[in-house]
Design a protein around this motif. Structure first.
Motif, PDB file in Angstrom:
ATOM      1  N   UNK A 151       0.813  -1.221   0.000  1.00 52.27           N
ATOM      2  CA  UNK A 151       0.000   0.000   0.000  1.00 52.27           C
ATOM      3  C   UNK A 151       0.843   1.265   0.000  1.00 52.27           C
ATOM      4  N   UNK A 152       1.984   1.226  -0.706  1.00 51.47           N
ATOM      5  CA  UNK A 152       2.830   2.407  -0.822  1.00 51.47           C
ATOM      6  C   UNK A 152       2.932   2.838  -2.283  1.00 51.47           C
ATOM      7  N   UNK A 153       2.932   4.140  -2.490  1.00 51.02           N
ATOM      8  CA  UNK A 153       3.287   4.692  -3.793  1.00 51.02           C
ATOM      9  C   UNK A 153       4.789   4.919  -3.764  1.00 51.02           C
ATOM     10  N   UNK A 154       5.496   4.430  -4.744  1.00 51.08           N
ATOM     11  CA  UNK A 154       6.951   4.539  -4.740  1.00 51.08           C
ATOM     12  C   UNK A 154       7.452   5.071  -6.074  1.00 51.08           C
ATOM     13  N   UNK A 155       8.507   5.863  -6.025  1.00 47.92           N
ATOM     14  CA  UNK A 155       9.093   6.431  -7.230  1.00 47.92           C
ATOM     15  C   UNK A 155      10.613   6.367  -7.124  1.00 47.92           C
ATOM     16  N   UNK A 156      11.236   5.831  -8.164  1.00 46.95           N
ATOM     17  CA  UNK A 156      12.703   5.788  -8.163  1.00 46.95           C
ATOM     18  C   UNK A 156      13.230   7.180  -8.502  1.00 46.95           C
ATOM     19  N   UNK A 157      14.109   7.695  -7.638  1.00 46.03           N
ATOM     20  CA  UNK A 157      14.605   9.057  -7.803  1.00 46.03           C
ATOM     21  C   UNK A 157      15.921   9.110  -8.559  1.00 46.03           C
ATOM     22  N   UNK A 158      16.842   8.259  -8.197  1.00 46.96           N
ATOM     23  CA  UNK A 158      18.174   8.275  -8.801  1.00 46.96           C
ATOM     24  C   UNK A 158      18.928   7.040  -8.356  1.00 46.96           C
ATOM     25  N   UNK A 159      20.170   6.958  -8.764  1.00 42.29           N
ATOM     26  CA  UNK A 159      21.040   5.863  -8.327  1.00 42.29           C
ATOM     27  C   UNK A 159      22.284   6.444  -7.681  1.00 42.29           C
ATOM     28  N   UNK A 160      22.832   5.698  -6.740  1.00 39.97           N
ATOM     29  CA  UNK A 160      24.022   6.117  -6.011  1.00 39.97           C
ATOM     30  C   UNK A 160      25.052   4.998  -6.091  1.00 39.97           C
ATOM     31  N   UNK A 161      26.323   5.393  -6.112  1.00 36.50           N
ATOM     32  CA  UNK A 161      27.409   4.407  -6.014  1.00 36.50           C
ATOM     33  C   UNK A 161      28.380   4.837  -4.917  1.00 36.50           C
ATOM     34  N   UNK A 162      28.926   3.867  -4.218  1.00 31.18           N
ATOM     35  CA  UNK A 162      29.939   4.143  -3.208  1.00 31.18           C
ATOM     36  C   UNK A 162      31.306   4.177  -3.885  1.00 31.18           C
ATOM     37  N   UNK A 257      34.329   1.011  -7.807  1.00 32.76           N
ATOM     38  CA  UNK A 257      33.139   1.567  -7.161  1.00 32.76           C
ATOM     39  C   UNK A 257      32.179   0.433  -6.826  1.00 32.76           C
ATOM     40  N   UNK A 258      31.167   0.753  -6.037  1.00 38.86           N
ATOM     41  CA  UNK A 258      30.184  -0.268  -5.654  1.00 38.86           C
ATOM     42  C   UNK A 258      29.200  -0.505  -6.786  1.00 38.86           C
ATOM     43  N   UNK A 259      28.369  -1.508  -6.606  1.00 39.70           N
ATOM     44  CA  UNK A 259      27.234  -1.705  -7.512  1.00 39.70           C
ATOM     45  C   UNK A 259      26.246  -0.549  -7.324  1.00 39.70           C
ATOM     46  N   UNK A 260      25.365  -0.391  -8.266  1.00 34.54           N
ATOM     47  CA  UNK A 260      24.391   0.692  -8.233  1.00 34.54           C
ATOM     48  C   UNK A 260      23.418   0.518  -7.065  1.00 34.54           C
ATOM     49  N   UNK A 261      23.154   1.615  -6.370  1.00 36.69           N
ATOM     50  CA  UNK A 261      22.204   1.615  -5.252  1.00 36.69           C
ATOM     51  C   UNK A 261      21.011   2.492  -5.652  1.00 36.69           C
ATOM     52  N   UNK A 262      19.828   1.929  -5.839  1.00 41.48           N
ATOM     53  CA  UNK A 262      18.670   2.742  -6.216  1.00 41.48           C
ATOM     54  C   UNK A 262      18.142   3.538  -5.036  1.00 41.48           C
ATOM     55  N   UNK A 263      17.690   4.756  -5.309  1.00 40.16           N
ATOM     56  CA  UNK A 263      17.116   5.619  -4.280  1.00 40.16           C
ATOM     57  C   UNK A 263      15.633   5.815  -4.594  1.00 40.16           C
ATOM     58  N   UNK A 264      14.777   5.471  -3.627  1.00 40.79           N
ATOM     59  CA  UNK A 264      13.329   5.537  -3.831  1.00 40.79           C
ATOM     60  C   UNK A 264      12.681   6.527  -2.872  1.00 40.79           C
ATOM     61  N   UNK A 265      11.663   7.202  -3.360  1.00 41.25           N
ATOM     62  CA  UNK A 265      10.769   7.989  -2.515  1.00 41.25           C
ATOM     63  C   UNK A 265       9.463   7.223  -2.410  1.00 41.25           C
ATOM     64  N   UNK A 266       8.918   7.117  -1.189  1.00 42.17           N
ATOM     65  CA  UNK A 266       7.688   6.346  -0.989  1.00 42.17           C
ATOM     66  C   UNK A 266       6.795   7.030   0.035  1.00 42.17           C
ATOM     67  N   UNK A 267       5.481   6.834  -0.135  1.00 41.76           N
ATOM     68  CA  UNK A 267       4.510   7.369   0.819  1.00 41.76           C
ATOM     69  C   UNK A 267       3.237   6.519   0.729  1.00 41.76           C
ATOM     70  N   UNK A 268       2.394   6.549   1.761  1.00 41.50           N
ATOM     71  CA  UNK A 268       1.206   5.693   1.773  1.00 41.50           C
ATOM     72  C   UNK A 268       0.206   6.072   0.679  1.00 41.50           C
ATOM     73  N   UNK A 269      -0.458   5.066   0.167  1.00 42.24           N
ATOM     74  CA  UNK A 269      -1.499   5.265  -0.848  1.00 42.24           C
ATOM     75  C   UNK A 269      -2.557   6.249  -0.370  1.00 42.24           C
TER      76      UNK A 269
END
Length: 301
Positions: A151-162, A257-269
Motif C-alpha cells: 500500500x505504498x506509492x513509490x518512485x525511483x529518484x536516482x542511483x548512487x554508487x559508493x 566503485x560499488x554496484x548501483x544503489x537505487x534511491x526511492x521515494x515512498x509514501x502511503x497510498x
C-alpha cells in the motif's frame, strides 16, 4: 466502548502516569483515575499494575494499548488528509531517510523548500531503521532500496554508487593511491560490514578489506565518514552524491566503485492527494535534476 475513556487510557499508557496524562489532557488526576477504573470495570479486566514509581501495563493493557496506537495513527492520517488544502501547502510533514542522505544531501537543500512553502513544518527523522509508513510512523520516506511494504506509492529518484575519496593534504603526507594495493599505506574509513546499511555498500567495503593490512576507522554513518575524510584521517568510502557540496574531496581509484544503489521515494497510498507530499516530492525531484546538471558541468558522471 467509550471513545473518551479510550483516549484517556491511551494518554495514561503513553505517559505511564496519571498525573502526566492529566497534564496532557487538562484533567485532574482524580478525573483520569475515575475514567480508567470505569474502563476496567466495563472490560472486567485490570489494565495497569499500580506501583510507587508509576503505572505498568498488564497483558490485557498491552493488547488495548496496541489497538489504541493503531487507532491514533489512523486518525492522524485521516486528520492530515482533511487538513490538506486544495491550493495551499501547510502543516507538519514527517520525513524519514538515512543519516547519510539526510545530513549530506537533503537537509542542506531544505531552505529552498521553506522559501517556497513557509507554512510547511518538516519533521526530519534520520535513522537507518525502516519506519512503517502505512502505520504513520512517517509520512514519506527516501530509502536506498525499493520499499517492500504494501500500500505504498513509490518512485525511483536516482542511483548512487559508493566510491573512494580523500584530500590532497592526506595524499601529500601518505603518498598516492594509484593501485588497490596502495590502500595498505592509508587508513580506510568506512562503515562496518556488519552495520545496518545497503548491501552494495557492505559488499564494496568487504572487497576492500580483502586486501588486508591497512589501518581502519569504522563509523556507523556516512556523515561521520565524511568528517573523518575532511580532517585528513584517510581514504573514505562515501556515496557519490557528496561531490557537488564538497569539491575539496579527491576521488581515488576511479575504476573501482560499488554496484548501483537505487534511491526511492515512498509514501502511503492514502496520502496520494496530499498537497504536502506533492510539494515535497516535486522539490526533491527538482533538486535531483539540478544536482545532476551541476555534476555534468564539472565532468562528474
Amino acid at each position: 466502548m467509550d471513545w473518551d475513556k479510550l483516549r484517556i487510557f491511551h494518554a495514561v499508557a503513553d505517559a505511564g502516569s496519571l498525573t502526566h496524562a492529566g497534564d496532557v489532557l487538562h484533567l485532574s488526576q482524580s478525573a483520569v483515575s475515575r475514567q480508567i477504573r470505569a474502563l476496567e470495570d466495563s472490560l472486567n479486566a485490570t489494565l495497569f499494575h499500580r506501583h510507587a514509581r508509576g503505572l505498568i501495563l498488564t497483558e490485557q493493557g498491552e493488547l488495548l494499548f496496541d489497538a489504541t496506537k493503531s487507532m491514533t495513527k489512523r486518525l492522524d492520517a485521516a486528520s492530515a488528509r482533511i487538513r490538506d488544502s486544495e491550493e495551499e501547502v501547510f502543516g507538519e510533514l514527517k520525513v524519514t531517510t538515512t543519516i547519510g542522505f539526510g545530513t549530506l544531501w537533503l537537509a542542506p537543500r531544505l531552505k529552498k523548500l521553506y522559501e517556497k512553502y513557509p507554512d510547511l513544518n518538516i519533521d526530519l527523522m534520520l535513522e537507518e531503521k525502516v519506519l512503517d509508513l502505512p502505520m504513520r510512523e512517517a509520512d514519506v520516506a527516501i530509502r536506498m532500496k525499493e520499499p517492500s511494504q504494501a500500500d505504498l506509492i513509490r518512485k525511483r529518484l536516482m542511483s548512487v554508487r559508493m566510491r573512494l575519496y580523500t584530500t590532497q593534504d592526506h595524499l601529500n603526507r601518505h603518498g598516492p593511491v594509484n593501485e588497490l594495493r596502495d590502500l595498505k599505506n592509508h587508513r580506510l574509513i568506512c562503515q562496518n560490514i556488519n552495520s545496518e546499511q545497503v548491501g552494495a555498500g557492505a559488499s564494496f567495503v568487504q572487497s576492500l578489506l580483502g586486501e588486508g593490512g591497512q589501518s581502519l576507522l569504522y563509523v556507523n554513518n556516512y556523515f561521520g565518514v565524511l568528517q573523518a575524510v575532511l580532517h585528513d584521517l584517510g581514504v573514505g568510502v562515501l556515496p557519490d552524491y557528496v561531490i557537488q557540496d564538497f569539491p575539496e574531496l579527491i576521488r581515488v581509484l576511479p575504476e573501482i566503485e560499488s554496484a548501483e544503489v537505487p534511491v526511492f521515494l515512498a509514501y502511503p497510498e492514502e496520502l496520494r492527494q496530499s498537497k504536502r507530499i506533492s510539494a515535497f516530492r516535486d522539490f526533491v525531484q527538482e533538486e535531483i535534476i539540478s544536482h545532476r546538471k551541476q555534476l555534468a558541468k564539472k565532468g562528474n558522471p
